[in-house]
Scaffold this active site. Structure first.
Site, PDB file in Angstrom:
ATOM      1  CG  HIS A 163      -2.405  -0.859   0.913  1.00  0.00           C
ATOM      2  ND1 HIS A 163      -2.253  -1.420   2.242  1.00  0.00           N
ATOM      3  CD2 HIS A 163      -3.030  -1.228   0.162  1.00  0.00           C
ATOM      4  CE1 HIS A 163      -3.483  -2.640   1.734  1.00  0.00           C
ATOM      5  NE2 HIS A 163      -3.958  -1.694   0.700  1.00  0.00           N
ATOM      6  CB  CYS A 250      -3.158  -1.944   8.423  1.00  0.00           C
ATOM      7  SG  CYS A 250      -2.098  -1.653   7.620  1.00  0.00           S
TER       8      CYS A 250
HETATM    9  N1  GLY Z   1      -3.666  -8.751   5.322  1.00  0.00           N
HETATM   10  C1  GLY Z   1      -3.772  -7.356   5.297  1.00  0.00           C
HETATM   11  C2  GLY Z   1      -3.574  -7.590   3.612  1.00  0.00           C
HETATM   12  O1  GLY Z   1      -3.097  -8.704   2.680  1.00  0.00           O
HETATM   13  O2  GLY Z   1      -4.707  -6.650   3.035  1.00  0.00           O
END
Ligand code: GLY
Length: 255
Positions: A163, A250
């Protein structure tokens, strides 16, 4: 200034979450302890925290940040790019209805995909990483919704990171923590960047909450650099979430 956060208690199925790390399965009991400490840290920063129930059908659902993009005037419910994560956003949207008027709420629609971990806010501008989870159509829809409510957005091409915020954290007052492919990235040349050494790259995923930077436990070099930039830090252990490629940002939606 943030006043609220939404988190979700991890479920026992956290052990089945998506990962590219080779760190073994998370220890569920320890993950719960770390999650409770994370909530306490957000509360210590002045946030009122809404804790959603675990979602047994979704191993990655504790990573609520990916399910929405929030600002004061708008909430955009995402459509996660990982197929196993599509549906996590439904209960988050329900929770957000307590905070946003229906006119302020929008949803990313197919074929768009977008995960909140790919969106970094800098004042009223939102950088949107085009990753394996967020496509150009998802970014286009998000930027159109933001524009409708007086915000702006732009896309960032990326190659390496899961991300955008895997490698970037905005620490206010033009300070930007950078790792990996984002160090010396021309798009971010304007910022006062704080580059991170490769061995501590995980700690690029910090969060700035009301004057305090939450930093993952165990990255003294990054913590020292942030403190040298004049910021107060609070270390929070995320070892069990790291095993699933997850980090501090997150685990919550902050607004
Ligand atoms: N484990 C978090 C993701 O890959 O979205």
């Amino acid at each position: 200034m943030f006043t609220h956060a939404i988190v979700r208690t991890p479920g026992p199925n956290i052990t089945e979450g998506i990962t590219s790390a080779s760190l073994g399965k998370p220890d569920y009991a320890l993950a719960l302890q770390q999650h409770a400490a994370y909530v306490a840290a957000l509360q210590a920063c002045g946030l009122e925290v809404t804790v959603l129930e675990a979602a047994p059908a979704f191993p990655d659902a504790g990573f609520v940040e990916d399910t929405a993009v929030l600002a004061r005037r708008v909430a955009v419910i995402t459509r996660p790019g990982a197929p196993s994560r599509q549906g996590e956003e439904i209960s988050v949207a329900e929770a957000l209805r307590a905070f946003y008027h229906p006119d302020q709420m929008h949803c990313i629609a197919a074929p768009g995909t977008l995960e909140g971990g790919d969106v970094m806010r800098v004042e009223d501008h939102f950088y949107v990483g085009l990753s394996s989870r967020t496509n150009a159509e998802g970014a286009r829809q998000l930027i159109a919704f933001l524009d409708r409510h007086g915000y702006s957005g732009s896309t960032v091409a990326m190659q390496e990171m899961l991300h955008l915020k895997t490698g970037l954290a905005y620490l206010e007052n033009n300070r930007l923590l950078t790792a990996g492919e984002f160090i010396r990235h021309p798009l971010f040349a304007y910022f006062n960047t704080i580059p991170i050494e490769p061995q501590e790259a995980y700690a690029a995923n910090c969060i700035y909450v009301n004057g305090v930077v939450l930093v993952p436990t165990g990255y003294p070099g990054v913590q020292a650099k942030i403190e040298a930039a004049g910021l107060r830090t609070l270390a929070v252990d995320t070892s069990e979430f790291r095993k699933l490629d997850g980090g501090l940002s997150c685990l919550s939606l902050r607004f």
